[in-house]
Design a protein around this motif. Structure first.
Motif, PDB file in Angstrom:
ATOM      1  N   ASN A  49     -46.419  -5.479 -22.593  1.00  0.00           N
ATOM      2  CA  ASN A  49     -44.981  -5.685 -22.427  1.00  0.00           C
ATOM      3  C   ASN A  49     -44.677  -6.325 -21.074  1.00  0.00           C
ATOM      4  O   ASN A  49     -45.393  -6.115 -20.093  1.00  0.00           O
ATOM      5  CB  ASN A  49     -44.234  -4.348 -22.517  1.00  0.00           C
ATOM      6  N   ASP A  50     -43.603  -7.113 -21.043  1.00  0.00           N
ATOM      7  CA  ASP A  50     -43.176  -7.790 -19.825  1.00  0.00           C
ATOM      8  C   ASP A  50     -42.043  -7.016 -19.157  1.00  0.00           C
ATOM      9  O   ASP A  50     -41.135  -6.507 -19.835  1.00  0.00           O
ATOM     10  CB  ASP A  50     -42.678  -9.209 -20.134  1.00  0.00           C
ATOM     11  N   TYR A  51     -42.077  -6.978 -17.843  1.00  0.00           N
ATOM     12  CA  TYR A  51     -41.058  -6.289 -17.058  1.00  0.00           C
ATOM     13  C   TYR A  51     -40.675  -7.143 -15.848  1.00  0.00           C
ATOM     14  O   TYR A  51     -41.484  -7.939 -15.354  1.00  0.00           O
ATOM     15  CB  TYR A  51     -41.584  -4.944 -16.528  1.00  0.00           C
ATOM     16  N   VAL A  52     -39.456  -6.914 -15.371  1.00  0.00           N
ATOM     17  CA  VAL A  52     -39.048  -7.450 -14.072  1.00  0.00           C
ATOM     18  C   VAL A  52     -38.566  -6.273 -13.236  1.00  0.00           C
ATOM     19  O   VAL A  52     -37.669  -5.528 -13.655  1.00  0.00           O
ATOM     20  CB  VAL A  52     -37.941  -8.503 -14.193  1.00  0.00           C
ATOM     21  N   LEU A  53     -39.173  -6.096 -12.078  1.00  0.00           N
ATOM     22  CA  LEU A  53     -38.747  -5.058 -11.131  1.00  0.00           C
ATOM     23  C   LEU A  53     -37.777  -5.670 -10.129  1.00  0.00           C
ATOM     24  O   LEU A  53     -38.001  -6.774  -9.635  1.00  0.00           O
ATOM     25  CB  LEU A  53     -39.959  -4.471 -10.415  1.00  0.00           C
ATOM     26  N   ARG A  54     -36.719  -4.941  -9.820  1.00  0.00           N
ATOM     27  CA  ARG A  54     -35.763  -5.369  -8.807  1.00  0.00           C
ATOM     28  C   ARG A  54     -35.642  -4.271  -7.758  1.00  0.00           C
ATOM     29  O   ARG A  54     -35.416  -3.102  -8.102  1.00  0.00           O
ATOM     30  CB  ARG A  54     -34.403  -5.656  -9.435  1.00  0.00           C
ATOM     31  N   ARG A  55     -35.806  -4.662  -6.503  1.00  0.00           N
ATOM     32  CA  ARG A  55     -35.705  -3.718  -5.391  1.00  0.00           C
ATOM     33  C   ARG A  55     -34.982  -4.406  -4.232  1.00  0.00           C
ATOM     34  O   ARG A  55     -34.863  -5.629  -4.190  1.00  0.00           O
ATOM     35  CB  ARG A  55     -37.069  -3.219  -4.952  1.00  0.00           C
ATOM     36  N   PRO A  56     -34.503  -3.622  -3.246  1.00  0.00           N
ATOM     37  CA  PRO A  56     -33.813  -4.218  -2.104  1.00  0.00           C
ATOM     38  C   PRO A  56     -34.761  -5.039  -1.235  1.00  0.00           C
ATOM     39  O   PRO A  56     -35.990  -4.977  -1.386  1.00  0.00           O
ATOM     40  CB  PRO A  56     -33.282  -2.999  -1.335  1.00  0.00           C
ATOM     41  N   PRO A  57     -34.201  -5.799  -0.290  1.00  0.00           N
ATOM     42  CA  PRO A  57     -35.027  -6.626   0.593  1.00  0.00           C
ATOM     43  C   PRO A  57     -35.813  -5.776   1.589  1.00  0.00           C
ATOM     44  O   PRO A  57     -35.601  -4.567   1.728  1.00  0.00           O
ATOM     45  CB  PRO A  57     -34.002  -7.505   1.320  1.00  0.00           C
ATOM     46  N   ARG A  58     -36.731  -6.426   2.287  1.00  0.00           N
ATOM     47  CA  ARG A  58     -37.560  -5.732   3.275  1.00  0.00           C
ATOM     48  C   ARG A  58     -36.695  -5.059   4.340  1.00  0.00           C
ATOM     49  O   ARG A  58     -36.888  -3.895   4.671  1.00  0.00           O
ATOM     50  CB  ARG A  58     -38.521  -6.727   3.941  1.00  0.00           C
ATOM     51  N   HIS A  59     -35.765  -5.815   4.893  1.00  0.00           N
ATOM     52  CA  HIS A  59     -34.913  -5.281   5.940  1.00  0.00           C
ATOM     53  C   HIS A  59     -33.662  -4.697   5.289  1.00  0.00           C
ATOM     54  O   HIS A  59     -32.721  -5.408   4.949  1.00  0.00           O
ATOM     55  CB  HIS A  59     -34.568  -6.370   6.950  1.00  0.00           C
ATOM     56  N   LEU A  60     -33.684  -3.392   5.095  1.00  0.00           N
ATOM     57  CA  LEU A  60     -32.620  -2.724   4.355  1.00  0.00           C
ATOM     58  C   LEU A  60     -31.315  -2.731   5.137  1.00  0.00           C
ATOM     59  O   LEU A  60     -31.294  -2.547   6.355  1.00  0.00           O
ATOM     60  CB  LEU A  60     -33.014  -1.276   4.059  1.00  0.00           C
ATOM     61  N   ARG A  61     -30.230  -2.968   4.414  1.00  0.00           N
ATOM     62  CA  ARG A  61     -28.904  -2.745   4.965  1.00  0.00           C
ATOM     63  C   ARG A  61     -28.528  -1.283   4.712  1.00  0.00           C
ATOM     64  O   ARG A  61     -29.196  -0.581   3.966  1.00  0.00           O
ATOM     65  CB  ARG A  61     -27.890  -3.698   4.314  1.00  0.00           C
ATOM     66  N   ALA A  62     -27.444  -0.853   5.317  1.00  0.00           N
ATOM     67  CA  ALA A  62     -27.076   0.558   5.224  1.00  0.00           C
ATOM     68  C   ALA A  62     -26.853   0.999   3.781  1.00  0.00           C
ATOM     69  O   ALA A  62     -27.114   2.153   3.426  1.00  0.00           O
ATOM     70  CB  ALA A  62     -25.820   0.820   6.057  1.00  0.00           C
ATOM     71  N   ASN A  63     -26.389   0.075   2.938  1.00  0.00           N
ATOM     72  CA  ASN A  63     -26.061   0.445   1.555  1.00  0.00           C
ATOM     73  C   ASN A  63     -27.039  -0.126   0.533  1.00  0.00           C
ATOM     74  O   ASN A  63     -26.735  -0.152  -0.661  1.00  0.00           O
ATOM     75  CB  ASN A  63     -24.642  -0.030   1.220  1.00  0.00           C
ATOM     76  N   SER A  64     -28.191  -0.612   0.967  1.00  0.00           N
ATOM     77  CA  SER A  64     -29.102  -1.294   0.040  1.00  0.00           C
ATOM     78  C   SER A  64     -29.516  -0.423  -1.136  1.00  0.00           C
ATOM     79  O   SER A  64     -29.505  -0.847  -2.296  1.00  0.00           O
ATOM     80  CB  SER A  64     -30.344  -1.794   0.783  1.00  0.00           C
TER      81      SER A  64
END
Length: 345
Positions: A49-64
């Motif tokens: 099965n194919d998936y796409v993972l989404r996560r915040p950027p390396r340098h997190l903002r306060a609300n990431s």
């Protein structure tokens, strides 16, 4: 993103997927995907099965991490609606698996028209025109969703939503004075006049609903086999408010003529793309919302986006952003305010 390996612990992800019942075996063929934001998109296969993972950027903002949690809640709520969106497969609101909140979604078989325009689409004026109409239909479908019925009560603060807009963005503009090198708002044509017009012409009421918050051509994917939308993407600014703001944003960000005919020279089929009046008329056909004040939403979009872009210029003046980028965005701010002034003349 070349260094994605340090942002996603594949071993930890694999163990988590095992616990979620998402197949067996190892993660295969991980590949980062290009996106319109700094958030990481990682496509991979597991157990066929194919998936796409989404996560915040390396340098997190306060609300990431909270933004990720809001996105996963929104996508789950849209599951049984007519809104074209990436199907949510699994969500991890906790931060202890890979260090941040993340979710898995179904890959979209589609293309971004601002980056990769297929010859099949560019060869047909009818298809180019239909692409613009389907773009409008994306937000009419979104605005038609009963947000309370799909479990989004408390997702936003619709009370006083319109009243908050001008003060919020005027304060944002004033905050740029912290950059002493910034020449101030005097270089923005009609900045006070536009704000005053917005305050004096604000609609008295509105029907709350879901809005995307950054709806334009670069934040949708189109089907490869037709001019229809495959999915609306990049939901980090979504909230509950006035859905007509999405239409206003579309009117403000769509150039008068788009040169979408990138495969052949001297034949700009971008002129086949619907103009603003056609978009408004098409929205009216597909929605029962009152468009009597639609020019207000377009002017507000110019005001808001222009002031957001001016922030980069202010930072560039202070040496905290590339000068070339700052000047380019400042020029766009001027264009947006000139457009707003033309609408309220």
């Amino acid at each position: 993103m070349k260094d994605w390996q340090s942002l996603v612990d594949l071993r930890a992800l694999n163990t988590w997927m095992e616990r979620q019942g998402l197949g067996k075996g190892e993660i295969e063929n991980p590949q980062p995907l290009a996106g319109g934001t700094q958030n990481l998109l990682l496509r991979f296969q597991r157990d066929g099965n194919d998936y796409v993972l989404r996560r915040p950027p390396r340098h997190l903002r306060a609300n990431s991490n909270d933004t990720m949690r809001r996105e996963m809640r929104l996508l789950a709520a849209l599951a049984d609606t007519k809104v074209p969106h990436p199907r949510l497969l699994a969500a991890c609101p906790e931060e202890d698996v890979i260090g941040v909140a993340f979710y898995l979604m179904e890959p979209i078989d589609g293309f971004n028209a601002t980056c990769d325009f297929p010859e099949s689409h560019g060869a047909s004026a009818d298809w180019v025109h239909r692409m613009g109409l389907s773009l409008v239909e994306g937000i009419t479908a979104l605005g038609a969703v009963d947000y309370e019925q799909v479990g989004l009560t408390g997702f936003g603060k619709p009370e006083g939503f319109l009243e908050r807009q001008v003060p919020r963005w005027r304060a944002q503009l004033e905050s740029y004075r912290a950059f002493a090198e910034w020449p101030g708002p005097g270089g923005i044509p009609g900045v006070d006049r536009v704000a005053q017009w917005l305050e004096h012409h604000r609609p008295a009421t509105f029907e709350p609903g879901i809005l995307h918050g950054d709806y334009h051509l670069a934040n949708v994917l189109y089907r490869h086999d037709s001019p229809e939308l495959a999915a609306i993407v990049d939901w980090e600014l979504t909230t509950i408010g006035d859905p007509l703001m999405d239409l206003g944003w579309l009117l403000a960000t769509t150039p008068d003529h788009l040169d979408l005919r990138i495969n052949q020279e001297n034949d700009p089929l971008g002129k086949a793309f619907p103009d603003r009046e056609t978009m408004i008329d098409h929205y009216r056909v597909h929605s029962d919302r009152d468009l009597g004040h639609i020019e207000w939403y377009g002017v507000l979009a110019c005001y808001k986006l222009g002031l957001i872009l001016e922030g980069t210029y202010a930072r560039a003046c202070a040496g905290k952003a590339p000068v070339e980028t700052g000047e380019r965005l400042h020029a766009r701010t001027i264009t947006l305010f000139e457009r707003a002034l033309g609408w309220i003349a």
